[in-house]
Design a protein around this motif. Structure first.
Motif, PDB file in Angstrom:
ATOM      1  N   ASP B  85      47.622  26.866  87.555  1.00  0.00           N
ATOM      2  CA  ASP B  85      48.096  25.888  86.617  1.00  0.00           C
ATOM      3  C   ASP B  85      48.886  25.063  87.254  1.00  0.00           C
ATOM      4  O   ASP B  85      50.172  25.536  87.607  1.00  0.00           O
ATOM      5  CB  ASP B  85      48.576  26.804  85.597  1.00  0.00           C
ATOM      6  N   PRO B  86      48.738  23.956  87.324  1.00  0.00           N
ATOM      7  CA  PRO B  86      49.311  22.949  88.098  1.00  0.00           C
ATOM      8  C   PRO B  86      50.938  22.763  87.405  1.00  0.00           C
ATOM      9  O   PRO B  86      51.072  22.573  86.245  1.00  0.00           O
ATOM     10  CB  PRO B  86      48.681  21.680  87.716  1.00  0.00           C
ATOM     11  N   ILE B 139      42.571  19.270  83.422  1.00  0.00           N
ATOM     12  CA  ILE B 139      43.021  20.234  84.708  1.00  0.00           C
ATOM     13  C   ILE B 139      42.615  19.538  85.730  1.00  0.00           C
ATOM     14  O   ILE B 139      43.540  19.560  86.794  1.00  0.00           O
ATOM     15  CB  ILE B 139      42.451  21.720  84.402  1.00  0.00           C
ATOM     16  N   GLY B 140      41.487  19.167  86.037  1.00  0.00           N
ATOM     17  CA  GLY B 140      40.955  18.528  87.293  1.00  0.00           C
ATOM     18  C   GLY B 140      41.852  17.517  87.713  1.00  0.00           C
ATOM     19  O   GLY B 140      42.252  17.222  89.004  1.00  0.00           O
ATOM     20  N   GLN B 144      44.489  16.815  90.847  1.00  0.00           N
ATOM     21  CA  GLN B 144      44.334  15.618  91.752  1.00  0.00           C
ATOM     22  C   GLN B 144      45.770  15.219  91.839  1.00  0.00           C
ATOM     23  O   GLN B 144      46.188  14.686  92.926  1.00  0.00           O
ATOM     24  CB  GLN B 144      43.604  14.524  91.353  1.00  0.00           C
ATOM     25  N   LEU B 145      46.353  14.939  90.767  1.00  0.00           N
ATOM     26  CA  LEU B 145      47.974  14.446  90.835  1.00  0.00           C
ATOM     27  C   LEU B 145      48.670  15.408  91.793  1.00  0.00           C
ATOM     28  O   LEU B 145      49.378  14.727  92.734  1.00  0.00           O
ATOM     29  CB  LEU B 145      48.357  14.471  89.603  1.00  0.00           C
ATOM     30  N   GLU B 146      48.570  16.708  91.629  1.00  0.00           N
ATOM     31  CA  GLU B 146      49.366  17.651  92.640  1.00  0.00           C
ATOM     32  C   GLU B 146      49.185  17.518  93.845  1.00  0.00           C
ATOM     33  O   GLU B 146      50.017  17.524  94.809  1.00  0.00           O
ATOM     34  CB  GLU B 146      49.273  18.963  91.894  1.00  0.00           C
ATOM     35  N   THR B 165      38.914  26.867  88.889  1.00  0.00           N
ATOM     36  CA  THR B 165      38.677  27.353  87.571  1.00  0.00           C
ATOM     37  C   THR B 165      39.103  26.309  86.340  1.00  0.00           C
ATOM     38  O   THR B 165      40.076  25.713  86.537  1.00  0.00           O
ATOM     39  CB  THR B 165      39.768  28.437  87.175  1.00  0.00           C
ATOM     40  N   GLY B 166      38.108  26.175  85.510  1.00  0.00           N
ATOM     41  CA  GLY B 166      38.336  25.225  84.571  1.00  0.00           C
ATOM     42  C   GLY B 166      38.227  23.781  84.818  1.00  0.00           C
ATOM     43  O   GLY B 166      38.790  22.956  84.043  1.00  0.00           O
ATOM     44  N   ILE B 167      37.532  23.408  85.696  1.00  0.00           N
ATOM     45  CA  ILE B 167      37.095  21.951  86.171  1.00  0.00           C
ATOM     46  C   ILE B 167      35.591  21.644  85.890  1.00  0.00           C
ATOM     47  O   ILE B 167      34.944  22.771  86.523  1.00  0.00           O
ATOM     48  CB  ILE B 167      37.700  21.486  87.225  1.00  0.00           C
ATOM     49  N   SER B 168      35.283  20.601  85.753  1.00  0.00           N
ATOM     50  CA  SER B 168      34.111  20.200  85.578  1.00  0.00           C
ATOM     51  C   SER B 168      33.286  20.236  87.119  1.00  0.00           C
ATOM     52  O   SER B 168      33.870  20.017  88.095  1.00  0.00           O
ATOM     53  CB  SER B 168      33.874  18.878  84.999  1.00  0.00           C
TER      54      SER B 168
END
Lengths: 365, 490
Positions: B85-86, B139-140, B144-146, B165-168
């Motif tokens: 989780d970012p 979340i994706g 990317q930001l992180e 997990t949880g990205i397209s």
């Protein structure tokens, strides 16, 4: 071993009291007064004569009832901040009986007290149902219902139950004599019946938490409701029963305020005693027998501080300051307790291994 | 940047989470870290990125021993971790998140930061609006930001924990391209922790596999799914004493009729199952593939969206857990101290909770019973010990002691998780003794040999899909393929 932990427990309970006394002393010195003088005054204020002691006891009775009730909810892991409102509802229910029922004292007083228990229990049950069925945290539900209880009391005082001279929001008319709890004597104004109820409540809660399945289930629910549920404990019912018991005791506390302390229903009848009870429970956790002792110390400090203003031009709210520090230091010492607790002593568990039994033999039994 | 870990040890109480792990991560390579939940991979990554201290061993960067405490120090040494989780600040915008944590005083170099952000996102093919509040990002995008934030901080090694997990699928493709570019072009060291073997196969140059805290293998890619699964789950062939008792004549104890179950991440649709008395059914699959949903539904802890749960001929769909308990369904969860035992209560108090029925607790009797059960179940602990002081194996033994003697159905989540071989065998003896008395067993496990040894039937779960397997005829290899998601090819 056992006595050692007892000593340690006593020390950790006493630590916040000593520490907050010290801080208060510093504070008193900072405003240029002599802390010894203050403490002497408080001591004398509380214990100078039988009348003063009576006043302390009069405060101690409802405080202990609330505290011991809160020990029950605390054991079940619940923060029953709604205890104030439960007191007020108890006072309201008792007042209704006192104002409307025309019965001889030996019947009327028990009816009043039973009704007060009913009122407190209903108000607590409301918090409980909100919590268990609808997922409203008991602190939020409790705060809301406290406010509501206040409004109900004020409405009754200024509306249906206002004195015949009218218009007052200060109190209902004084209750007739048969509705009141009689004092022990003119010099020691304390109700014997209330003292008996307090002793029964404290001992009863202590025994129930120690020796009944109900108490064990409460404890299990409080420590880990999820696991308790999986082990078959009806956790919802446990929580509700804790609320009901606490509400009944708070209700009696409320009735004591109207039937003895004030002889009438007035706004703010609970006088913050419920909140103070939460403080007591912070200090004693689920050790029921400690509750009356700590409550007595609180009552004495509060009662004794009344004369500070006259004698030293110090505000009586110094007692509140002392209590405030007490909460903080109590929380600190709880944190300390957790930190000082030795890490899981694994060696202790591995070493006294019971004689290994062949597994085949074990499950044949 | 070359990262080496040498002889890393980390214990959490009785759990040896990292047991003498030595690994080398060269620059320019993407290394997959594999292992089941509890294998110790997250612990190792947290140690590398400074989020977790370790007991002994050392970390070397470019041959130099480093001793860093805390993630900031790790970043200063060039190691950054992208959490599952970012770790961003929801109230901030993209740019503000990008800037915070950067060295410098109180003045925020907005313009320079904006330029740097644009530069990095463009190069990696990310799409990030600097003024967008975090709360509106997927979340994706937050990942990317992180990533660009860590890069701007000068990170030379990037650790990613379950990044897909949880990205397209589209975002996954962008992420993978970016990671490949960072490895090949920037010669960064990239470590990827993932459950998803297809991601590992698609991306990694090599893999390291952990099991029960130990490094059990390293290899260069490519490798097939089943090879990876075999490395993760172990390849010891089970002993021949498979369960083969004939249960076809036994009565049905559990019927699941077209069950639809919804969990947080996975949905099981249209599952029907008949379980006979004395039957053992193993549930295989990577963690979170739907097994736990089925077990919880069987115990009344998860209400199905549709379908019926019938226990011993009685339709209990939608009934509370207590009704299931009363009908003889015993459930035990993988997290023993979270769901099962009550920390702060003693062994005696636990026994009293399940055995005492009157108003008053007879503590003498409860203590006697506890002593009996301690001896019988070989629990290393005293009646007055708080349960949290027991080791994992002894907690599991106590749970067995608390379980009904004659259940109709046992739904067990990883009943031997974290236990050594002897403890596991012992637990199974207890379970099978109850089976002999007519109980059916449904259990999940991450040990293939356990599944093959004890099950009559195995249900393989993959992303909520269920594939039945005859345990007597399957092989570890086939199971591995199925668990990896090749359901159709089986």
């Amino acid at each position: 071993m056992k006595s050692q932990t007892l000593t340690a427990q006593a020390a950790l309970t006493a630590l916040p009291i000593i520490l907050s006394l010290a801080i208060t002393a510093l504070l008193v010195m900072a405003v240029g007064a002599d802390p010894r003088e203050v403490f002497t005054l408080v001591w004398e204020g509380a214990f100078r004569d039988l009348r003063a002691v009576g006043q302390v006891v009069n405060f101690w009775i409802p405080l202990t009832l609330c505290s011991i009730g809160l020990v029950v909810t605390f054991t079940a892991g619940l923060w029953n901040i709604g205890v104030e409102g439960q007191m007020i509802l108890g006072a309201v229910f008792a007042s209704w009986a006192a104002l409307t029922l025309d019965l001889p004292a030996p019947i009327l007083v028990p009816v009043e007290i039973l009704l007060a228990m009913l009122g407190g229990a209903l108000w607590a049950l409301l918090v409980g149902v909100l919590k268990v069925r609808l997922g409203v945290h008991e602190i939020f539900g409790g705060v809301a219902l406290n406010a509501l209880a206040n409004v109900i009391a004020i409405y009754l005082i200024s509306g249906p139950w206002q004195p015949p001279e009218g218009g007052s929001v200060r109190a209902t008319p004084p209750f007739p004599a048969p509705a009141l709890l009689p004092p022990l004597s003119d010099t020691f104004k304390v109700s014997l019946l209330a003292l008996v109820i307090v002793v029964v409540a404290v001992v009863g809660v202590w025994l129930a938490l120690r020796g009944t399945r109900w108490g064990l289930q409460l404890k299990a629910t409080g420590k880990n409701a999820r696991s308790a549920m999986l082990l078959g404990v009806p956790t919802g019912r446990s929580a509700l029963s804790a609320f009901i018991v606490c509400g009944m005791l708070a209700g009696i506390a409320g009735s004591y305020r109207v039937l003895f302390t004030y002889n009438s229903l007035r706004p703010g009848v609970s006088g913050g005693i419920g909140f103070l009870g939460l403080l007591v429970v912070l200090l004693v956790a689920n050790r029921a027998l400690w509750a009356p002792l700590v409550a007595f110390a609180f009552a004495a400090v509060l009662g004794g501080s009344a004369r500070l203003k006259i004698a030293l031009q110090l505000d009586a709210s110094l007692a509140g300051v002392l209590q405030g520090f007490l909460v903080l230091t109590a929380l600190l010492s709880n944190g300390l307790r957790a930190r000082l607790a030795p890490p899981t002593p694994i060696s202790m568990i591995e070493e006294p291994a019971p004689q290994p039994i062949p597994a085949e033999a074990a499950h044949e039994q | 940047m070359l990262i080496e870990v040498r002889h890393i040890h980390k214990r959490f109480g009785p759990v040896h989470a990292n047991d003498d792990i030595s690994l080398t991560f060269p620059h320019g390579r993407i290394v997959g870290i594999l292992g089941e939940n509890g294998a110790g991979k997250s612990t190792l990554m947290k140690i590398l990125s400074g989020y977790q201290s370790f007991d002994s061993g050392e970390i070397l960067i470019d041959g130099q021993p480093v001793d860093y405490r805390g993630p900031l120090a790790a970043i200063a040494h060039g190691v950054g971790m992208l959490q599952q989780d970012p770790l961003d600040v929801a109230a901030f915008t993209v740019l503000e998140n990008f800037v915070y944590g950067m060295p410098g005083g109180l003045r925020i170099p907005r313009r320079a930061a904006r330029r740097r952000l644009a530069e990095l996102t463009e190069r990696l093919g990310f799409a990030l609006d600097p003024e967008m509040p975090i709360a509106q990002l997927s979340i994706g995008q937050r990942q990317q930001l992180e990533i660009v934030r860590l890069l701007a901080l000068g990170v030379k090694a990037l650790i990613l924990d379950e990044p897909t997990t949880g990205i397209s699928a589209e975002q996954k493709a962008i992420l993978f391209d970016a990671l490949r570019q960072l490895a090949e072009h920037d010669q960064m060291t990239i470590l990827l922790v993932s459950h998803k073997l297809e991601d590992v196969i698609a991306l990694c140059h090599e893999v390291a596999v952990l099991r029960a805290g130990r490094l059990v293998g390293c290899r260069a890619m490519p490798a097939t799914t089943s090879e990876l699964v075999t490395m993760m789950f172990g390849q010891e062939l089970p002993p021949v004493d498979r369960q083969s008792a004939d249960v076809s004549a036994a009565p049905n104890v559990l019927t699941l009729d077209r069950l639809h179950l919804r969990g947080k991440r996975v949905t099981v649709a249209d599952l029907s199952l008949q379980v006979k008395a004395g039957e053992v059914i193993g549930l295989a699959g990577l963690d979170g593939s739907g097994q736990e949903l089925l077990l919880r539904a069987c115990a009344g802890l998860l209400k199905p969206l549709h379908g019926r749960v019938i226990v011993g001929g009685e339709d209990l769909t939608g009934h509370p857990y207590r009704d299931f308990l009363r009908r003889g369904v015993a459930f035990s969860a993988a997290g023993r101290l979270e769901e099962g035992l009550i920390a702060g209560l003693t062994l005696t108090e636990h026994i009293a909770l399940v055995t005492e029925t009157g108003t008053l607790v007879d503590w003498e009797r409860a203590r006697r019973r506890t002593s009996d059960q301690i001896a019988r179940y070989n629990v290393r602990g005293r009646p007055d010990s708080p349960v949290e002081t027991l080791s994992g194996g002894n907690q599991q033994r106590l749970l067995m002691a608390l379980m009904a003697e004659q259940p109709v159905l046992m739904a067990l989540e990883q009943p031997t998780r974290g236990l050594d071989v002897d403890s596991s065998r012992w637990i199974w003896q207890q379970l099978l003794a109850r089976r002999e008395r007519g109980a059916a067993i449904l259990f999940s496990s991450s040990e293939l040999d356990e599944l093959v040894t004890y099950s009559h039937r195995i249900l393989v779960f993959y992303a909520g899909r269920v594939y039945p397997v005859d345990a007597a005829r399957t092989t570890i290899d086939e199971l591995g393929r199925l668990i990896g998601g090749h359901l159709d090819g089986a």
